[in-house]
Design a protein around this motif. Structure first.
Motif, PDB file in Angstrom:
ATOM      1  N   ALA A 178       0.835  -1.208   0.000  1.00  0.00           N
ATOM      2  CA  ALA A 178       0.000   0.000   0.000  1.00  0.00           C
ATOM      3  C   ALA A 178       0.863   1.248   0.000  1.00  0.00           C
ATOM      4  O   ALA A 178       0.575   2.223  -0.701  1.00  0.00           O
ATOM      5  CB  ALA A 178      -0.929  -0.010   1.204  1.00  0.00           C
ATOM      6  N   ALA A 179       1.938   1.227   0.791  1.00  0.00           N
ATOM      7  CA  ALA A 179       2.836   2.380   0.853  1.00  0.00           C
ATOM      8  C   ALA A 179       3.511   2.623  -0.487  1.00  0.00           C
ATOM      9  O   ALA A 179       3.708   3.769  -0.910  1.00  0.00           O
ATOM     10  CB  ALA A 179       3.882   2.166   1.945  1.00  0.00           C
ATOM     11  N   ALA A 180       3.858   1.546  -1.185  1.00  0.00           N
ATOM     12  CA  ALA A 180       4.589   1.663  -2.445  1.00  0.00           C
ATOM     13  C   ALA A 180       3.787   2.393  -3.516  1.00  0.00           C
ATOM     14  O   ALA A 180       4.359   3.053  -4.390  1.00  0.00           O
ATOM     15  CB  ALA A 180       4.987   0.279  -2.955  1.00  0.00           C
ATOM     16  N   VAL A 181       2.460   2.280  -3.453  1.00  0.00           N
ATOM     17  CA  VAL A 181       1.618   2.956  -4.451  1.00  0.00           C
ATOM     18  C   VAL A 181       1.031   4.245  -3.898  1.00  0.00           C
ATOM     19  O   VAL A 181       0.220   4.903  -4.557  1.00  0.00           O
ATOM     20  CB  VAL A 181       0.487   2.020  -4.937  1.00  0.00           C
ATOM     21  CG1 VAL A 181       1.060   0.816  -5.649  1.00  0.00           C
ATOM     22  CG2 VAL A 181      -0.414   1.592  -3.787  1.00  0.00           C
ATOM     23  N   GLY A 182       1.421   4.616  -2.679  1.00  0.00           N
ATOM     24  CA  GLY A 182       0.947   5.865  -2.101  1.00  0.00           C
ATOM     25  C   GLY A 182      -0.520   5.865  -1.731  1.00  0.00           C
ATOM     26  O   GLY A 182      -1.151   6.926  -1.680  1.00  0.00           O
ATOM     27  N   ASP A 183      -1.075   4.695  -1.442  1.00  0.00           N
ATOM     28  CA  ASP A 183      -2.489   4.586  -1.077  1.00  0.00           C
ATOM     29  C   ASP A 183      -2.633   4.845   0.425  1.00  0.00           C
ATOM     30  O   ASP A 183      -2.508   3.943   1.237  1.00  0.00           O
ATOM     31  CB  ASP A 183      -3.006   3.188  -1.442  1.00  0.00           C
ATOM     32  CG  ASP A 183      -4.496   3.021  -1.155  1.00  0.00           C
ATOM     33  OD1 ASP A 183      -5.112   3.956  -0.628  1.00  0.00           O
ATOM     34  OD2 ASP A 183      -5.022   1.934  -1.467  1.00  0.00           O
ATOM     35  N   ARG A 184      -2.901   6.093   0.787  1.00  0.00           N
ATOM     36  CA  ARG A 184      -2.947   6.454   2.198  1.00  0.00           C
ATOM     37  C   ARG A 184      -4.079   5.757   2.947  1.00  0.00           C
ATOM     38  O   ARG A 184      -3.888   5.265   4.059  1.00  0.00           O
ATOM     39  CB  ARG A 184      -3.087   7.972   2.346  1.00  0.00           C
ATOM     40  CG  ARG A 184      -1.818   8.739   2.005  1.00  0.00           C
ATOM     41  CD  ARG A 184      -2.035  10.228   2.169  1.00  0.00           C
ATOM     42  NE  ARG A 184      -2.958  10.747   1.171  1.00  0.00           N
ATOM     43  CZ  ARG A 184      -3.429  11.987   1.148  1.00  0.00           C
ATOM     44  NH1 ARG A 184      -3.077  12.831   2.098  1.00  0.00           N
ATOM     45  NH2 ARG A 184      -4.246  12.390   0.195  1.00  0.00           N
ATOM     46  N   ALA A 185      -5.272   5.729   2.359  1.00  0.00           N
ATOM     47  CA  ALA A 185      -6.406   5.083   3.027  1.00  0.00           C
ATOM     48  C   ALA A 185      -6.187   3.586   3.131  1.00  0.00           C
ATOM     49  O   ALA A 185      -6.471   2.970   4.163  1.00  0.00           O
ATOM     50  CB  ALA A 185      -7.698   5.386   2.280  1.00  0.00           C
ATOM     51  N   GLY A 186      -5.687   2.969   2.033  1.00  0.00           N
ATOM     52  CA  GLY A 186      -5.406   1.540   2.072  1.00  0.00           C
ATOM     53  C   GLY A 186      -4.328   1.220   3.081  1.00  0.00           C
ATOM     54  O   GLY A 186      -4.404   0.228   3.806  1.00  0.00           O
ATOM     55  N   TYR A 187      -3.304   2.078   3.153  1.00  0.00           N
ATOM     56  CA  TYR A 187      -2.243   1.870   4.136  1.00  0.00           C
ATOM     57  C   TYR A 187      -2.790   1.968   5.547  1.00  0.00           C
ATOM     58  O   TYR A 187      -2.424   1.177   6.431  1.00  0.00           O
ATOM     59  CB  TYR A 187      -1.112   2.881   3.951  1.00  0.00           C
ATOM     60  CG  TYR A 187      -0.022   2.688   4.973  1.00  0.00           C
ATOM     61  CD1 TYR A 187       0.975   1.746   4.759  1.00  0.00           C
ATOM     62  CD2 TYR A 187      -0.029   3.387   6.177  1.00  0.00           C
ATOM     63  CE1 TYR A 187       1.949   1.516   5.708  1.00  0.00           C
ATOM     64  CE2 TYR A 187       0.940   3.169   7.133  1.00  0.00           C
ATOM     65  CZ  TYR A 187       1.931   2.237   6.901  1.00  0.00           C
ATOM     66  OH  TYR A 187       2.881   2.004   7.862  1.00  0.00           O
ATOM     67  N   ALA A 188      -3.668   2.933   5.796  1.00  0.00           N
ATOM     68  CA  ALA A 188      -4.228   3.112   7.139  1.00  0.00           C
ATOM     69  C   ALA A 188      -4.947   1.857   7.602  1.00  0.00           C
ATOM     70  O   ALA A 188      -4.813   1.434   8.755  1.00  0.00           O
ATOM     71  CB  ALA A 188      -5.178   4.314   7.159  1.00  0.00           C
ATOM     72  N   GLU A 189      -5.713   1.231   6.702  1.00  0.00           N
ATOM     73  CA  GLU A 189      -6.434   0.013   7.067  1.00  0.00           C
ATOM     74  C   GLU A 189      -5.469  -1.134   7.358  1.00  0.00           C
ATOM     75  O   GLU A 189      -5.631  -1.875   8.334  1.00  0.00           O
ATOM     76  CB  GLU A 189      -7.400  -0.388   5.947  1.00  0.00           C
ATOM     77  CG  GLU A 189      -8.617   0.498   5.839  1.00  0.00           C
ATOM     78  CD  GLU A 189      -9.679  -0.093   4.930  1.00  0.00           C
ATOM     79  OE1 GLU A 189      -9.567  -1.293   4.580  1.00  0.00           O
ATOM     80  OE2 GLU A 189     -10.624   0.628   4.579  1.00  0.00           O
ATOM     81  N   CYS A 190      -4.465  -1.296   6.484  1.00  0.00           N
ATOM     82  CA  CYS A 190      -3.515  -2.385   6.670  1.00  0.00           C
ATOM     83  C   CYS A 190      -2.643  -2.166   7.908  1.00  0.00           C
ATOM     84  O   CYS A 190      -2.273  -3.124   8.590  1.00  0.00           O
ATOM     85  CB  CYS A 190      -2.637  -2.529   5.427  1.00  0.00           C
ATOM     86  SG  CYS A 190      -3.533  -3.119   3.968  1.00  0.00           S
TER      87      CYS A 190
END
Length: 268
Positions: A178-190
């Motif tokens: 998630a971090a690699a693609v800059g997905d902040r919301a996805g990263y927050a969940e993971c």
């Protein structure tokens, strides 16, 4: 966590819903994405600055399955993390409902829950104002989380076998993806999913619930704060992987240092 090809129609592990168990429809629809603050005043067909009705076409209806209130609550939480809902801005339930293609009722119910959580404030006869936070509140949340999680992780590091920690590797890998693609919301969940899984090994459901709520609150953006950079997400995610390695090795010194650094980094 199963690894499947995106070509098979299965969402990647970092996509919102895959880590936390929420349906992918919880992702913020385009109708909810706020480009300019004044958009919130025009979304329900009324230009409040002029007191005039606008004639733009309404957004296409969006079919939301399962619990409508639950779906919108998750979408609003995602919007908070992504910065789509701006701190200090007031949003009305009818306006947000129009963006979702639903009535104002489930939006209002979801916003009431966010008010209980402290994410928004009720503004009588207007709607809900997104709460404004400063660095001090974020630092206080980090301190409380450290007080809870550091001793628990140190205790677990002494007692949990290596194979149990190894089973959490896919969750740590999902934060990196998630971090690699800059997905902040996805990263927050993971990110929350990883911490929940670690704390769950303590066998204390109340601990997991309290820690997860503090974690969620720490993910809301600061007022006038800079957007989270991809490099910051990657550094944070790398600490999950390093922490697992230290837990497997039962290296208590490294575990304590990594967890404290993890929370200290969250302050900035």
């Amino acid at each position: 966590m199963e690894q499947s090809s995106a070509r098979e129609g299965v969402r990647p592990p970092y996509e919102p819903g895959a880590c936390a168990g929420t349906p992918v429809t919880g992702r913020v629809p385009e109708q909810l994405r706020v480009g300019r603050p004044q958009d919130a005043d025009r979304a329900d067909g009324v230009d409040r600055a002029r007191g005039e009705h606008t004639h733009s076409e309404p957004p296409a209806p969006r079919v939301i399955r399962h619990s409508v209130r639950g779906q919108i609550l998750e979408a609003l939480r995602t919007a908070l993390v992504d910065g789509e809902l701006i701190p200090g801005q007031v949003y009305s339930a009818p306006a947000l409902g129009a963006r979702f293609g639903v009535s104002a009722t489930p939006v209002r119910e979801a916003m009431q829950q966010l008010a209980v959580e402290g994410a928004v404030e009720v503004v009588p006869n207007r709607g809900f104002r997104v709460s404004e936070r400063g660095p001090r509140e974020l630092a206080e949340l980090a301190e409380v989380r450290a007080l809870i999680e550091v001793p628990v992780m140190l205790r677990l590091a002494r007692t949990v076998p290596a194979d149990r920690w190894g089973a959490l590797r896919p969750l740590a890998d999902a934060t990196v993806t998630a971090a690699a693609v800059g997905d902040r919301a996805g990263y927050a969940e993971c990110d929350r999913a990883f911490h929940r899984a670690v704390l769950a090994l303590a066998g204390n459901e109340q601990l997991v619930t309290v820690a997860d709520e503090l974690h969620r609150r720490s993910q809301w953006p600061l007022v006038a704060g800079p957007a989270t950079r991809r490099a910051d997400l990657l550094a944070d995610a790398a600490e999950h992987t390093a922490l697992l390695d230290a837990l497997i090795a039962q290296d208590l010194v490294v575990v304590q240092a990594l967890v404290r650094e993890h929370f200290t980094g969250a302050e900035g």
